[in-house]
Enzyme design. Structure first.
Site, PDB file in Angstrom:
ATOM      1  CG  HIS A 135      36.383 -41.950  24.156  1.00  0.00           C
ATOM      2  ND1 HIS A 135      37.039 -41.953  22.947  1.00  0.00           N
ATOM      3  CD2 HIS A 135      37.062 -42.817  24.942  1.00  0.00           C
ATOM      4  CE1 HIS A 135      38.070 -42.780  23.006  1.00  0.00           C
ATOM      5  NE2 HIS A 135      38.110 -43.319  24.208  1.00  0.00           N
ATOM      6  CG  ASP A 212      30.654 -43.560  22.316  1.00  0.00           C
ATOM      7  OD1 ASP A 212      30.682 -44.793  22.468  1.00  0.00           O
ATOM      8  OD2 ASP A 212      31.639 -42.825  22.530  1.00  0.00           O
ATOM      9  CD  GLN A 215      33.464 -47.783  28.543  1.00  0.00           C
ATOM     10  OE1 GLN A 215      33.237 -48.708  29.319  1.00  0.00           O
ATOM     11  NE2 GLN A 215      34.632 -47.631  27.946  1.00  0.00           N
ATOM     12  CE  LYS A 238      36.038 -49.190  24.626  1.00  0.00           C
ATOM     13  NZ  LYS A 238      37.223 -48.899  25.443  1.00  0.00           N
ATOM     14  CB  CYS A 376      40.376 -41.194  25.165  1.00  0.00           C
ATOM     15  SG  CYS A 376      41.824 -42.047  24.594  1.00  0.00           S
TER      16      CYS A 376
HETATM   17  N1  PLP Z   1      33.676 -44.170  23.255  1.00  0.00           N
HETATM   18  C1  PLP Z   1      33.835 -44.494  24.534  1.00  0.00           C
HETATM   19  C2  PLP Z   1      32.854 -44.000  25.558  1.00  0.00           C
HETATM   20  C3  PLP Z   1      34.923 -45.294  24.914  1.00  0.00           C
HETATM   21  O1  PLP Z   1      35.083 -45.619  26.189  1.00  0.00           O
HETATM   22  C4  PLP Z   1      35.827 -45.731  23.930  1.00  0.00           C
HETATM   23  C5  PLP Z   1      37.023 -46.509  24.306  1.00  0.00           C
HETATM   24  O2  PLP Z   1      37.531 -46.394  25.396  1.00  0.00           O
HETATM   25  C6  PLP Z   1      35.590 -45.372  22.617  1.00  0.00           C
HETATM   26  C7  PLP Z   1      34.513 -44.594  22.300  1.00  0.00           C
HETATM   27  C8  PLP Z   1      36.496 -45.829  21.513  1.00  0.00           C
HETATM   28  O3  PLP Z   1      36.429 -47.220  21.368  1.00  0.00           O
HETATM   29  P1  PLP Z   1      37.421 -47.971  20.395  1.00  0.00           P
HETATM   30  O4  PLP Z   1      38.802 -47.540  20.786  1.00  0.00           O
HETATM   31  O5  PLP Z   1      37.167 -49.412  20.659  1.00  0.00           O
HETATM   32  O6  PLP Z   1      37.064 -47.566  18.998  1.00  0.00           O
END
Ligand code: PLP
Length: 418
Positions: A135, A212, A215, A238, A376
């Site tokens: 992401h 990260d 998910q 999430k 993203c």
């Molecule tokens: N990393 C992953 C794999 C994500 O799916 C997301 C959000 O969609 C993020 C990071 C970023 O999360 P946040 O926008 O809650 O900081």
């Protein structure tokens, strides 16, 4: 659906999904005259009544600022806020609450590690290792550090199934690698990365690992000690919790050594114009008034998930994924993007001759909410040579009937658009 098909209350998963759904007020509505079918959980999940009530009850009875007050409300708010930290600690099996830093979300957690842990340690010739399925939140912070320091950003390739190439990784990690930052689960493809294998190799090379977990954490049990990662980042919104709250888990020895990330109240013990003594962990990284209600809501979300059981959630979502994959492949011209061996309940797809945005718009007229776009993860789209995909992402409150509704809506979209 025939009688032989799995039902949403299959004995293997043992979830009473009908009862669970009654806890989610938002799911009870119609959109464009149709029952809402919410399949955009990877972007943000919905909240059960228990989370909403925990937040409103806090605001109705207990709100005051934390840590600084001797009066009753401030003590109540502090107890609830710090209690929430311990709930999170237990949930991911961290050793101590000092290892749980409240932040705004995954994005902020990764930026914190990039700027406070990695940036001071690297320079030209050093390498930062990420994968091709990240992401943007796990790309841009590293790109920034690379621009700020001259360190090189290296990207482990992915293959046509959307798996991270392990052999390439083994070749790429080396004496100049200063961090390995990997998605636990890909939001764009659903790939569950076998992070344990990557971490074992990184350990042999003495390379710190950030996962990260945006998910990962809502869909299966996460144990940071068993994973043996150094940092694990996730977002409340999430995982049934509020927006504006997230967590950085960090190994204590590493957090102790890191300089503060933002300056302000609460992250200090003493301030003069000449010298500042920083607060202890985890408050050293929590400048300013923290997201108190967010932490309380997150703890309520964790209680809710735990009452169902993460393993049962994972088992049920695996059944949903299997069923949805099979049903979607019956739609003519539909191609699933991302076919890794291990997947979370996320299905990205394209429909021949139809732009994903048009699919999303028509599905919305049928009450079906999916996400369309690059999610993203533009490099992932580039790799698969598509500008965008449509993505259905499921949660344990989704039903097999909702998958049928998705497929029926797609059939209609296809007949209108092709
Ligand atoms: N990393 C992953 C794999 C994500 O799916 C997301 C959000 O969609 C993020 C990071 C970023 O999360 P946040 O926008 O809650 O900081």
């Amino acid at each position: 659906m025939s009688a032989a098909e799995p039902r949403f209350d299959t004995p293997s998963a043992g979830l009473d999904v009908a009862a669970i759904r009654r806890d989610f007020p938002v799911l009870e509505q119609t959109i464009n005259g149709r029952p809402l079918v919410y399949l955009d959980n990877a972007a943000s999940s919905q909240r059960p009544r228990q989370v909403i009530e925990a937040i409103s009850s806090y605001y109705e009875r207990d709100h005051a600022n934390v840590h600084r007050g001797v009066h009753t409300l401030s003590q109540r708010a502090t107890d609830a806020f710090e209690g929430a930290r311990d709930v999170v600690r237990r949930f991911v099996n961290a050793r101590a609450t000092q290892e749980i830093v409240f932040v705004r979300g995954t994005t902020e957690a990764i930026n914190l590690v990039a700027q406070s842990f990695v940036r001071p340690k690297v320079g030209p010739g050093d390498e930062l290792l990420i994968s091709g399925l990240e992401h943007h939140a796990n790309i841009v912070p590293w790109k920034l550090v690379s621009e700020q320091t001259g360190a090189t950003l290296k990207v482990i390739p992915i293959d046509e199934r959307g798996e991270v190439d392990f052999q390439a990784f083994e070749r790429m990690i080396g004496p100049r690698t200063r961090i390995l930052a990997l998605a636990h689960v890909s939001n764009a493809l659903g790939t569950v990365v076998p992070v344990e294998r990557f971490i074992a190799v990184a350990r042999r090379h003495g390379v710190p690992v950030l996962l990260d977990g945006a998910q990962g954490v809502a869909h299966d049990a996460v144990d940071v000690q068993a994973l043996d990662c150094d940092f694990y980042c996730f977002s409340g919104h999430k995982m049934l919790g509020p927006t504006g709250i997230g967590v950085l888990y960090g190994r204590r020895e590493l957090l102790e050594d890191m300089p503060p990330w933002q300056g302000g109240g609460d992250m200090i013990l003493a301030v003069t114009f000449e010298q500042i003594t920083y607060n202890q962990l985890p408050w050293k990284f929590e400048a300013g008034t923290p997201p108190i209600a967010g932490a309380i809501g997150l703890a309520a979300a964790i209680h809710y998930l735990e009452a169902i059981g993460m393993k049962r959630i994972a088992a049920y979502e695996a059944e949903l994924l299997e069923y949805a994959t099979r049903r979607l492949l019956t739609v003519p011209g539909l191609r699933i993007v991302g076919t890794a061996e291990r997947k979370a309940a996320v299905i990205s797809f394209v429909l021949e001759g139809v732009h994903p945005h048009d699919i999303g718009t028509i599905l919305d007229t049928e009450g079906v909410a999916i996400r369309t776009g690059h999610h993203c993860a533009m490099p992932v789209m580039d790799f698969f040579r598509v500008p965008a995909t449509a993505r259905a992402s499921m949660s344990f409150y989704n039903t097999f009937e909702e998958i049928d509704a998705l497929v029926a809506a797609l059939e209609r979209a296809r007949s209108i658009l092709t």
